[in-house]
Design an enzyme around this catalytic site. Structure first.
Site, short mmCIF file in Angstrom:
data_model
loop_
_atom_site.label_atom_id
_atom_site.label_comp_id
_atom_site.label_asym_id
_atom_site.label_seq_id
_atom_site.Cartn_x
_atom_site.Cartn_y
_atom_site.Cartn_z
CG ASP A 132 -1.84 -1.23 1.25
OD1 ASP A 132 -1.71 -2.10 0.37
OD2 ASP A 132 -2.67 -1.31 2.17
CD GLU A 144 -0.03 -6.08 9.00
OE1 GLU A 144 -0.16 -5.53 10.13
OE2 GLU A 144 -0.71 -5.74 8.01
C1 2M8 Z 1 -2.96 -4.28 3.86
O1 2M8 Z 1 -3.91 -3.56 3.08
C2 2M8 Z 1 -5.18 -3.14 3.58
C3 2M8 Z 1 -5.95 -2.53 2.42
O2 2M8 Z 1 -6.18 -3.50 1.43
C4 2M8 Z 1 -5.08 -2.13 4.71
O3 2M8 Z 1 -4.01 -1.61 4.98
O4 2M8 Z 1 -6.12 -1.87 5.32
C5 2M8 Z 1 -1.84 -4.74 2.90
O5 2M8 Z 1 -0.73 -5.21 3.61
C6 2M8 Z 1 -2.37 -5.80 1.95
O6 2M8 Z 1 -1.33 -6.31 1.17
C7 2M8 Z 1 -3.05 -6.94 2.72
O7 2M8 Z 1 -3.66 -7.79 1.80
C8 2M8 Z 1 -4.09 -6.42 3.72
C9 2M8 Z 1 -4.62 -7.50 4.64
O8 2M8 Z 1 -3.54 -8.20 5.24
O9 2M8 Z 1 -3.53 -5.38 4.54
#
Ligand code: 2M8
Length: 464
Positions: A194, A431
């Site tokens: 992101d 994470e």
């Molecule tokens: C993160 O993205 C989401 C938006 O899609 C967020 O920050 O709210 C990223 O690390 C993405 O790659 C990942 O799929 C998601 C859920 O782990 O979190």
């Protein structure tokens, strides 16, 4: 019924040594984050189903509970759009209120687009297509088992092959009208990385206009807001979402007017690798030669497209901003895209491993472990604690480990595996990790971190 309780390696050898603790703990994370027939990416930060998280989760689950692995992907694909797009989020209507934003209401995709699925609420974006790779792993972990299980896996492949083909065709056409072999993304969220500095320049050209107010719920789930994207970045993200809604998520209209259109090299490389997996699935399913040739065509085009985006000075592959018509000259983990796509010349492979091992990445002398930070510590935009701007991501390590094995670099791969598992044994299933101290950051029970650990433990470095 759970089919296997004790994870075993594909080659039959149990995971050993001091890593024995990691295996049951990782399986426990996936169990706790499991909900209905799918798995939340994290206990509270991400309460819905995410597309590429689910693919990684299925890849890990394939080793501990094949049925859950299949269910994970089945439930995601149940929300596939008519265009073939697999949405990046499938919303759980029973998730706690005010737990994640933007929510289903804000996306409003089923009201705005005829292509959205009717029975569920989804976002209007997509994420990298790891799914075929996970489906192939489900097949690999079933082969050689009892006949009933092999048959079940074969049926699963047959049922899902058309969905995977439609998904890849969508990416090769709607997302690449130029026929460049590279996938165009409409939003940094589509990249999965992101707030990576990859997107900084392209976002500078996005002028945020008036939009309905919003409250960020993500910040209530992390100990320090600086681990997450900034408010300024969120304004851009939400503004891009508003623009996609105004175009009713229509691909042609978005292509005409959207201010953020970028050829994403990491996404494109994952598509090449996923097409390689799809080709194998097609063989198992008995798909006609003509259709298989189609998939091979996409693979070749993808690899050529990536080669065109190679920067000989940085010795990395660079994303390309279609609006500004220029590459994003910044060193991030996405630059290793050709390694993931495979089919490299000897020279290109040497270049890539050279960059990986250089002080710009895993060879940086200050690192806690020789694992590549998500952005190079030598970049001005690098930030060791901020999400995709520098921390080490186990899921990204998995991509490199798996790719190195595929190109025959078993010992280089083994080092990434050892260090990644060592990091998790030390810091848990976070994470992401601070690269210089190894401090676990973000969510502390992240599903895909646990999933890639299970896969790394089960698969010998020789044979991924
Ligand atoms: C993160 O993205 C989401 C938006 O899609 C967020 O920050 O709210 C990223 O690390 C993405 O790659 C990942 O799929 C998601 C859920 O782990 O979190």
């Amino acid at each position: 019924m759970t089919e296997e309780k004790v994870p075993k390696s594909i080659s039959g050898r149990p995971a050993g040594g001091n890593l024995e603790r990691v295996n049951p703990l990782a399986a426990g994370v996936l169990k706790r984050n499991g909900i209905k027939s799918w798995t939340k990416p994290a206990p509270s930060l991400y309460p819905h189903q995410w597309s590429w998280d689910s693919a990684f989760i299925a890849l890990g689950l394939a080793h501990v509970d094949n049925r859950r692995a299949r269910d994970e992907l089945e439930s995601l694909f149940a929300s596939q759009w008519a265009t073939g797009k697999v949405p990046h989020i499938v919303f759980d209507p029973e998730a706690p209120p005010r737990s994640y934003f933007p929510d289903a209401e804000r996306w409003n995709s089923s009201a705005l687009s005829r292509d959205a699925p009717s029975g569920s609420h989804t976002s209007g974006l997509c994420q990298p297509p790891v799914h075929a790779i996970a489906v192939r792993r489900i097949w690999e972990t079933s082969r050689g088992r009892e006949e009933e299980r092999v048959e079940r896996a074969r049926r699963f492949l047959s049922a899902n092959y058309p969905r995977l083909f439609a998904w890849h065709r969508y990416l090769a056409t709607a997302r690449d009208p130029e026929g460049s072999g590279l996938v165009t993304i409409y939003h940094p969220w589509e990249s999965g990385t992101d707030n990576s500095p990859r997107w900084d320049e392209a976002l500078e050209n996005v002028e945020v206009g008036n939009m309905p107010p919003y409250i960020r719920y993500d910040l209530q789930h992390v100990s320090d807001p600086s681990h997450r994207p900034t408010d300024e970045e969120y304004d851009c993200y939400l503004w891009l979402l508003e623009l996609l809604k105004r175009r009713c998520y229509d691909e042609a209209e978005i292509y005409d007017s959207h201010p953020f259109l970028v050829k994403d090299v990491l996404f494109s490389a994952i598509l090449v690798a996923a097409n390689e997996a799809l080709l194998e699935i097609a063989r198992v399913v008995g798909v006609p030669e003509e259709e298989r040739a189609h998939i091979e065509g996409w693979m070749g085009r993808g690899r050529r497209g990536l080669e065109e985006r190679w920067d000989p000075d940085l010795k990395l592959c660079l994303d390309y901003d279609l609006r500004a018509q220029r590459p994003a000259r910044v060193r991030t983990i996405a630059g290793f895209a050709p390694l993931i796509a495979g089919g490299l010349t000897e020279e290109r492979l040497r270049d890539i491993i050279g960059t990986l091992d250089s002080p710009s990445f895993a060879g940086n002398p200050g690192l806690r472990r020789p694992l590549p930070p998500s952005a190079s510590p030598e970049e001005p935009a690098f930030h060791p604690r901020s999400y995709w701007r520098g921390p080490v991501w186990p899921v990204a390590n998995w991509l490199l480990w798996w790719s190195l094995i595929r190109v025959g670099e078993a010992s280089r791969a083994a080092q990434i595996r050892r260090e990644t598992l060592g990091q998790l044994a030390e810091g848990g299933f976070a994470e992401y990790f601070e690269p210089f101290t190894g401090e676990p950051l973000g969510s502390h029970e992240q599903s895909w971190t646990a999933a890639v650990a299970l896969d790394m433990l089960a698969v010998e470095s020789k044979s991924a």
